[in-house]
Design an enzyme around this catalytic site. Structure first.
Site, PDB file in Angstrom:
ATOM      1  N   HIS A 153      -7.469  -5.932   0.658  1.00 38.06           N
ATOM      2  CA  HIS A 153      -6.288  -5.124   0.990  1.00 38.06           C
ATOM      3  C   HIS A 153      -5.574  -5.623   2.246  1.00 38.06           C
ATOM      4  CE1 HIS A 153      -4.118  -1.418   0.083  1.00 38.06           C
ATOM      5  NE2 HIS A 153      -4.115  -1.083   1.348  1.00 38.06           N
ATOM      6  N   SER A 187       0.836  -1.205   0.000  1.00 33.43           N
ATOM      7  CA  SER A 187       0.000   0.000   0.000  1.00 33.43           C
ATOM      8  C   SER A 187       0.876   1.261   0.000  1.00 33.43           C
ATOM      9  CB  SER A 187      -0.974  -0.043   1.179  1.00 33.43           C
ATOM     10  OG  SER A 187      -1.974   0.936   1.047  1.00 33.43           O
ATOM     11  N   ASP A 242     -10.051  -5.630  -3.596  1.00 28.85           N
ATOM     12  CA  ASP A 242      -9.504  -4.584  -2.726  1.00 28.85           C
ATOM     13  C   ASP A 242     -10.460  -3.393  -2.698  1.00 28.85           C
ATOM     14  OD1 ASP A 242      -7.925  -2.369  -1.707  1.00 28.85           O
ATOM     15  OD2 ASP A 242      -6.130  -3.523  -2.188  1.00 28.85           O
TER      16      ASP A 242
END
Length: 276
Positions: free
Chosen positions: A254, A145, A221
């Site tokens: 995620h 991320s 995600d």
């Protein structure tokens, strides 16, 4: 430096250290996994950069990476994601300030005094790690991320420094998404030209080294379209002729369940480059 955690793991040791960072002007904690092979000689090092809200603990407790690091004889260094301390500036919300250093050198107040995560990751942390005889100067870098953004941009800006790079769910174009626009405007000011040095989509256009990029992205995600937008990196790499393996993984979100599912493949990817 002070070792504050020391746990046996897959024949090696998962440690956590506290050390003074002169670059950041505060004490920092960093997770270090030493595989069993480190007892016999220097091992290559994979630097892992975590995402928003994380400390060094998220990766070392959730990713399950120690098993694969032990298999391949790789040291994993997982630092905190920002400076910490009572005198370190902070902000409301999870996406700016502590836990959200974005791996840049801030130039704007009140951030400039401490938020120099780029220099910490590129220079100060490796100097500290590689002073240990267990560590070699063969380096790889990866992250998730915000940390995926950090891994890609740092590798692209430092040709020859890393043997390999990979990312999970990276923020590939921070100049074009809300997380990045908020952080870069706060840390670097309103000059969008300055932002380009911390934007993988922009850096690929003029990259001096064709280091292959391995990116895994979950199709489920929750931040895929709003914050991550991997198709922008894919288009930039195609236009520049830069090697990219973008793997869209059906059903994955995620979370660290996603990272744990594919971390073994990423470590094998880095091992091949580090030992080659």
């Amino acid at each position: 430096m002070e070792r504050i955690e020391h746990r046996a793991s897959f024949g090696g040791w998962q440690d956590v250290y506290r050390h003074r960072s002169e670059v950041l002007g505060c004490d920092m904690t960093v997770g270090v996994y030493l595989p069993p092979q480190a007892a016999d000689g220097p091992c290559p090092v994979l630097y892992w950069l975590s995402g928003l809200t994380c400390t060094e603990q998220n990766f070392i407790t959730k990713a399950g990476a120690q098993r694969y690091a032990a298999e391949h004889g790789i040291i994993i260094v997982a630092p905190d994601t920002s400076p910490r301390g009572n005198d370190v500036a902070d902000a409301e919300g999870y996406d700016l300030g502590k836990g959200a250093g974005f791996y840049v050198n801030a130039t704007q107040e009140p951030w400039a005094a401490h938020y120099r995560m780029y220099d910490y990751i590129v220079d100060e942390l490796p100097a500290w790690v590689e002073a240990d005889p267990a560590a070699s100067d063969r380096r790889a870098i990866s992250g998730h991320s915000m940390g995926g953004h950090g891994a890609l941009t740092i590798a692209l800006r430092n040709p020859g420094r890393y043997r390999s790079v990979s990312a999970f769910s990276p923020i590939v174009a921070p100049s074009q998404v809300p997380w990045g626009e908020k952080a870069l405007s706060a840390y670097l000011g309103d000059d969008r030209e300055a932002w380009k040095q911390h934007d993988a989509v922009e850096l690929v256009k003029s990259a001096k080294e064709r280091l292959p990029l391995l990116v895994d992205q979950g199709e489920a995600d929750e931040f895929l379209e709003s914050q991550l937008r991997p198709h922008l990196l894919q288009a930039a790499c195609e236009a520049a002729g830069h090697p990219l393996e973008l793997r869209m993984q059906p059903g994955y979100d995620h979370s660290y369940y996603f990272i744990a599912s594919f971390i073994g493949e990423h470590i094998a990817h880095h091992a091949a480059a580090l030992k080659g």
